[in-house]
Design an enzyme around this catalytic site. Sequence first.
Site, short mmCIF file in Angstrom:
data_model
loop_
_atom_site.label_atom_id
_atom_site.label_comp_id
_atom_site.label_asym_id
_atom_site.label_seq_id
_atom_site.Cartn_x
_atom_site.Cartn_y
_atom_site.Cartn_z
CG HIS A 52 35.04 38.01 38.38
ND1 HIS A 52 34.85 38.44 39.67
CD2 HIS A 52 36.30 38.39 38.04
CE1 HIS A 52 35.94 39.06 40.10
NE2 HIS A 52 36.84 39.05 39.14
CG HIS A 85 41.13 43.37 33.56
ND1 HIS A 85 39.99 44.04 33.94
CD2 HIS A 85 41.61 42.78 34.69
CE1 HIS A 85 39.80 43.87 35.25
NE2 HIS A 85 40.76 43.12 35.73
CG HIS A 91 43.06 43.73 39.47
ND1 HIS A 91 42.21 43.76 38.41
CD2 HIS A 91 43.77 44.89 39.42
CE1 HIS A 91 42.37 44.89 37.73
NE2 HIS A 91 43.32 45.59 38.33
CG ASP A 120 39.23 39.68 36.27
OD1 ASP A 120 38.72 38.56 36.45
OD2 ASP A 120 39.43 40.50 37.19
CG HIS A 134 44.73 40.31 36.45
ND1 HIS A 134 43.95 39.18 36.48
CD2 HIS A 134 43.94 41.32 36.94
CE1 HIS A 134 42.74 39.50 36.94
NE2 HIS A 134 42.72 40.77 37.24
CG ASP A 144 39.52 40.28 42.30
OD1 ASP A 144 40.38 41.07 41.89
OD2 ASP A 144 38.61 39.83 41.56
CG HIS A 145 42.30 37.85 40.01
ND1 HIS A 145 41.80 37.02 39.04
CD2 HIS A 145 41.43 38.87 40.14
CE1 HIS A 145 40.65 37.55 38.60
NE2 HIS A 145 40.41 38.66 39.24
ZN LIG Z 1 38.76 39.89 39.20
ZN LIG Z 2 41.01 42.11 37.60
#
Ligand SMILES: [Zn+2]
Ligand SMILES: [Zn+2]
Length: 255
Positions: A168, A108, A54, A130, A52, A56-57
Amino acid sequence: MLLIPLPAFTDNYIWMVHDERHALVVDPGEAQPVLEALQRLSLQLAAILVTHHHGDHTGGVAALREASGAQVFGPAHEPMPEPLTRLSGGDQLQALGLNFRVIDVPGHTAGHIAYFCADMNNAPLLFCGDTLFSGGCGRLFEGSPAQMLASLDTLAALPGPTRVCCAHEYTLSNLEFARAVEPGNQALADYTAKATSLRLQQQPTLPSSVLLERQINPFLRTRHATVIQTVQAFDASACDEVSIFAALRQWKNQF
Ligand SMILES: [Zn+2]
Ligand SMILES: [Zn+2]
């Protein structure tokens, strides 16, 4: 084939699969931990899988593509660093001789996807980003409770031995909430002891398994009488399965 979680930021894992020559990584939020692992293990990066949009990915995708020429795969319906091969539910991809099937798991984010491999070293493998965490699930940033419930139902229906590679390390805080929901769940108590000991030794609690999550994860257990009962004590208006799930998620948000 080897499966290793590369820690990134404070609690992300970038999952790496390699055959001692070539590697794939999932959700590289930063490039550096991947570059270091590639060098340390003398590997060439062949593919990057993204679940996805975001940051942090996705933050390390462009740098890794440039450094390695790896092919990038990601969700069809989310903003992504181009160029990439866009995938949605039912699509398949091959990397390192493994076959992955794409599963749509909105909730999410609106276009979140997961990657399922039916057989790596004689057991299935799931990269779920996530969406599903050990003992919990992702926050609903873009999707509805009904969508997230359907996505989790799909993942919970995968074979029990499926290794669940979440993005995570949220397990201990999720289990604290899970115990508030199901104080009498013995499997949950046993798993909490095991996870606590792993974290004390600075070991990952992941991968989990679909079978374990069905036994301990309250978000996969919203149709169990004990879960319904404690959720209704939090929100008496929750009655059908979607509103029970929504109330459980709301309870977790303020826990
Ligand atoms: Zn994440
Ligand atoms: Zn995420």
